[in-house]
Design an enzyme around this catalytic site. Structure first.
Site, PDB file in Angstrom:
ATOM      1  N   ASP A  76     111.138  -9.185  26.801  1.00 20.25           N
ATOM      2  CA  ASP A  76     111.834 -10.240  26.085  1.00 20.25           C
ATOM      3  C   ASP A  76     113.028 -10.668  26.956  1.00 20.25           C
ATOM      4  O   ASP A  76     113.288 -10.114  28.033  1.00 20.25           O
ATOM      5  CB  ASP A  76     112.247  -9.793  24.680  1.00 20.25           C
TER       6      ASP A  76
HETATM    7  C1  BGC Z   1     112.969 -13.871  21.404  1.00 22.13           C
HETATM    8  C2  BGC Z   1     111.471 -13.908  21.595  1.00 22.13           C
HETATM    9  C3  BGC Z   1     111.054 -15.183  22.292  1.00 22.13           C
HETATM   10  C4  BGC Z   1     111.833 -15.311  23.580  1.00 22.13           C
HETATM   11  C5  BGC Z   1     111.461 -16.554  24.361  1.00 22.13           C
HETATM   12  C6  BGC Z   1     113.711 -14.199  22.679  1.00 22.13           C
HETATM   13  O1  BGC Z   1     115.067 -14.334  22.451  1.00 22.13           O
HETATM   14  O2  BGC Z   1     113.343 -12.591  20.960  1.00 22.13           O
HETATM   15  O3  BGC Z   1     110.831 -13.812  20.338  1.00 22.13           O
HETATM   16  O4  BGC Z   1     109.685 -15.164  22.535  1.00 22.13           O
HETATM   17  O5  BGC Z   1     113.210 -15.363  23.283  1.00 22.13           O
HETATM   18  O6  BGC Z   1     111.911 -17.695  23.753  1.00 22.13           O
END
Ligand code: BGC
Length: 763
Positions: free
Chosen positions: A313
């Site tokens: 993430d």
């Molecule tokens: C979130 C994810 C997301 C990623 C990309 C992160 O902050 O936790 O769920 O896929 O950002 O946007």
């Protein structure tokens, strides 16, 4: 090999047991074959053999779009690539993947232009011509493409208990991603929502692992059906189990607890062939998951058999150093994550990961064979998605984008999700000639209906929303002949509650639309689950007039309303239902739709009593509560209808589970009221005694049935040994012999499991 709890409930075939009236549906998990191990692909192997170390590590690097666009330039649809930055990323640094939007949604044409530039440079200017893999968060439909189909968030989808609908929603989302030119979706969210304070609760399918496993699997199968879109299971693992209820905070859980309540949806979706997994930004039992070889390799790969790509993430490898303090430097953090099993780093704005990993390999701290392993997975994904042969968006697919049929499915989903929680004295449905006051901060808000991740990350930019959909107020105005409106209050700031009360005094009924405005991730952290005082005061002021009050809850999590709920005559739960939510709510308010949603979580009455429906027996014994035990505001599975249903003839085909580890259960449900309606049959089991404290009950399957007035239906389920097993002390699934109860619709029956039945944990 054993795997954690996976479910193999099957609807019995009519021939085997049930009457011909049995309806066949897919609300239980069939035992899918494990996806075959991926064969080596010639193009992938040839590329790997030709690649330099820099090119390989570049493939493992993922940047956000803003890192390659003009700084401070326009955002949304008019965002412009900065060719020099893009060149630096994909030509000089060999970056393999990009993600995200800048500010908010792009049009289809905007996506095509953008991806055309990206892929054009990748094909023309890079040495090996490897296409870029673009990823996006389409978490409730095509929520980052202007005009895309928007579904209720997963919490609302779960309230439908409609597995075929989840599949169809997955198909539409996958098709619209592909029509946009984006082949990689960071969805579905498979975190199990067992702490309603958590700001991402609305992204979950609620508190039950079986519901999340069944609906998540359906979404994956739908999204990936054409083979050209990859789903991502996130956030592996136990992200939602945050003790504080705040985003990205630790889960204090045993391995057993994680396996029992958080792993099942991931196991089911891996078995359904999901191609990617995103890692939990938090920690389990003191170990950040991004650094956990146990969870990322031993469990995910060796045990579940996952063969796809593991992506981090946002910035999470660096956080091992800067936030979690388990790595004394960024370089150590990179080594730890790679050793744990990460394939791709969402860095997402710089090359510190890339540089550190190259150094680590050169120094011999990370073997190049480990890099090859990840690059092979990434290139295999690109090959399987057809990116080498068709790197550019296909304009012809536009015809399948946001069709009338897709809108109808999203509308149906919103309609099926709306859950009638209270209807005292039959205050609902409303008569169209009633004098109605509509008030409350969510009444005239499209952002509150759609929640986070809607055309912008936080979902608060309504300028990107389409014109046509209606708010709750607008949908009520179309139906009621005598409707007045005043906002009454903000979501957190007080408004003119006195004016609302004055108008309520003159009305037959007040519809107060309360809840939460859009938020995403940590921005939605709260310190108190109670509905903000401004809104409670508005409701109280209206209730003081004596005018009957109907509360409509538009919210991403169950905000506590116990101070005002007793004096409310009706309560309608809308979750965050999406673009069609206003209409769906109004249809239920005026009785055009017979409500059929069921709560996929336990609605709490008190901030400190956040038990789930499957709590342990000892959790409700406190003498402090006069034996009232567990007293949620509304239980899991609750949902009223404008008709009535009765259950009878709960039967099993035997008193014992057979040697093959199966027992068939059937029950008859009848619509005993005057209008057609849908009922969700929920089947629970309970083991009376076990070596690990048994749940008071646990959902094993469900089926949604539509019944005309007077109509009966016999619904049959087959319970398998795996459905009755639980995670033993060593983390493996065990089935202990003994007495089991089956509970459906207020009826209970009992059967025995004798020694000698093996559980495979779903395999
Ligand atoms: C979130 C994810 C997301 C990623 C990309 C992160 O902050 O936790 O769920 O896929 O950002 O946007």
């Amino acid at each position: 090999m054993h795997r954690p709890l996976t479910l193999t409930l099957l609807i019995a075939t009519a021939a085997a047991f049930a009457s011909p009236a049995v309806r066949h549906a897919s609300a239980q998990l069939p035992p899918d074959p494990q996806p075959p191990p991926r064969a080596a692909l010639p193009r992938v192997e040839a590329l790997l053999a030709a690649m330099t170390l820099e090119e390989k590590v570049g493939q493992m690097t993922q940047l956000t779009l803003a890192a390659v666009t003009a700084q401070g330039g326009p955002s949304h649809d008019s965002v412009r690539i900065d060719p020099a930055k893009l060149r630096q990323a994909i030509v000089q640094r060999h970056v393999g993947s990009l993600l995200n939007v800048v500010g908010g949604s792009l049009s289809i044409e905007g996506w095509h232009r953008l991806l055309g530039e990206v892929q054009g440079m990748a094909m023309r200017e890079t040495r090996l011509g490897i296409p870029v893999l673009y990823g996006i968060d389409f978490v409730h439909g095509a929520n980052y493409t202007l005009g895309g189909t928007i579904f209720p968030h997963n919490l609302g989808m779960a309230a439908t208990f409609d597995a075929p609908l989840a599949r169809r929603a997955g198909e539409i989302t996958g098709d619209e991603a592909l029509a946009s030119g984006v082949p990689w979706n960071f969805a579905p969210v498979l975190d199990v929502g067992r702490n309603p304070v958590w700001p991402r609760f609305y992204e979950t399918f609620g508190e039950d692992p079986t519901v999340a496993a069944i609906l998540g699997r359906e979404q994956v199968l739908g999204m990936q059906r054409g083979g050209r879109v990859a789903a991502t299971l996130k956030h592996y693992l136990a992200y939602s189990a945050s003790r504080t209820g705040h985003d990205r905070t630790p889960a204090d859980l045993s391995v057993r607890g994680v396996r029992e309540n958080y792993l099942p949806p991931f196991a089911a979706a891996v078995r359904a062939g999901a191609r990617a997994v995103m890692v939990n930004s938090g920690e389990i039992d003191g170990e950040p998951v991004h650094a956990s070889r146990y969870w990322l390799t031993e469990v995910l790969r060796d045990e579940l058999g996952f063969t796809g790509v593991v992506v981090t993430d946002w910035e999470d490898i660096y956080y091992l150093h800067t936030r979690h303090h388990v790595a004394p430097s960024i370089k150590d953090a990179v080594r730890m994550a790679i050793e744990a099993g990460v394939d791709m780093s969402m860095t997402p704005t710089d090359f510190r990961f890339t540089d550190a990993l190259i150094e680590l390999v050169r120094e011999g701290a990370v073997p190049e064979s480990r890099i090859d392993q990840s690059v092979r997975r990434i290139l295999t994904l690109k090959e399987e998605l057809g990116l080498f042969d068709r790197p550019l968006p296909d304009p012809a697919l536009r015809a399948g984008f946001a069709t009338d049929e897709s809108a109808a499915v999203a509308r149906r989903a919103a309609r099926e999700s709306i859950t009638l929680l209270k209807n005292e004295g039959g205050i609902l449905p409303l008569r169209s000639d009633a004098k109605i006051l509509v008030t409350g901060p969510a009444a005239q808000s499209m952002t509150a209906l759609n929640g986070g991740w809607t055309h912008s990350w936080q979902g608060t930019d309504a300028s990107l929303f389409p014109e046509a959909p209606r708010t709750v107020l607008e949908a009520v105005l179309r139906r009621g002949r005598n409707v007045r409106y005043v906002p009454g209050s903000g979501f957190t700031e007080p408004g003119d509650a006195a004016e609302a009360a004055r108008l309520a005094d003159d009305a037959d009924v007040a519809v107060v639309v309360i809840g939460e405005d859009a938020y995403a991730e940590g921005v939605g952290d709260i310190a108190d689950l109670t509905l903000p005082e401004a809104q409670l005061s508005l409701v109280r002021a209206i209730q003081a007039t004596g005018t009957p009050t109907v509360l409509v809850l538009v919210e991403g999590r169950p905000r506590i309303i116990s101070p005002v709920v007793d004096a409310a005559r009706g309560v309608v739960m809308a979750y965050w239902p999406g673009m069609h939510g206003g209409e769906a709510v109004a249809e239920v308010l005026f009785g055009e739709t017979n409500p059929s949603g069921r709560l996929p979580f336990t609605y709490p009455r008190y901030p400190n009593e956040l038990l789930t429906y499957d709590h342990k027996a000892t959790e409700t014994l406190s003498p402090r509560f006069d034996g009232r035990g567990f007293e949620p505001q509304w239980p899991f599975g609750h949902g009223l209808s404008y008709t009535t249903f009765t259950y009878r003839d709960l039967r099993m085909d035997a008193a014992r589970m057979d040697p093959a580890g199966r027992i068939r259960v059937q029950v008859t449900v009848q619509n005993t009221g005057a209008r057609a309606g849908d009922e969700t049959v929920l089947l629970y089991t309970r083991q009376r005694y076990a070596s690990r404290t048994p749940y008071t009950r646990r959902l094993r399957g469900f089926e949604r049935v539509s019944l005309a007035p007077g109509e009966s239906r016999t619904v049959a389920f087959t319970l398998a040994a795996d459905d009755l097993s639980f995670t033993g002390p060593d983390g493996r699934m065990v089935l202990e012999p003994g007495e089991f109860d089956v509970m459906v619709g207020g009826l209970t029956a009992t059967f025995q499991v004798t020694a000698g039945l093996a559980t495979t944990g779903g395999r």
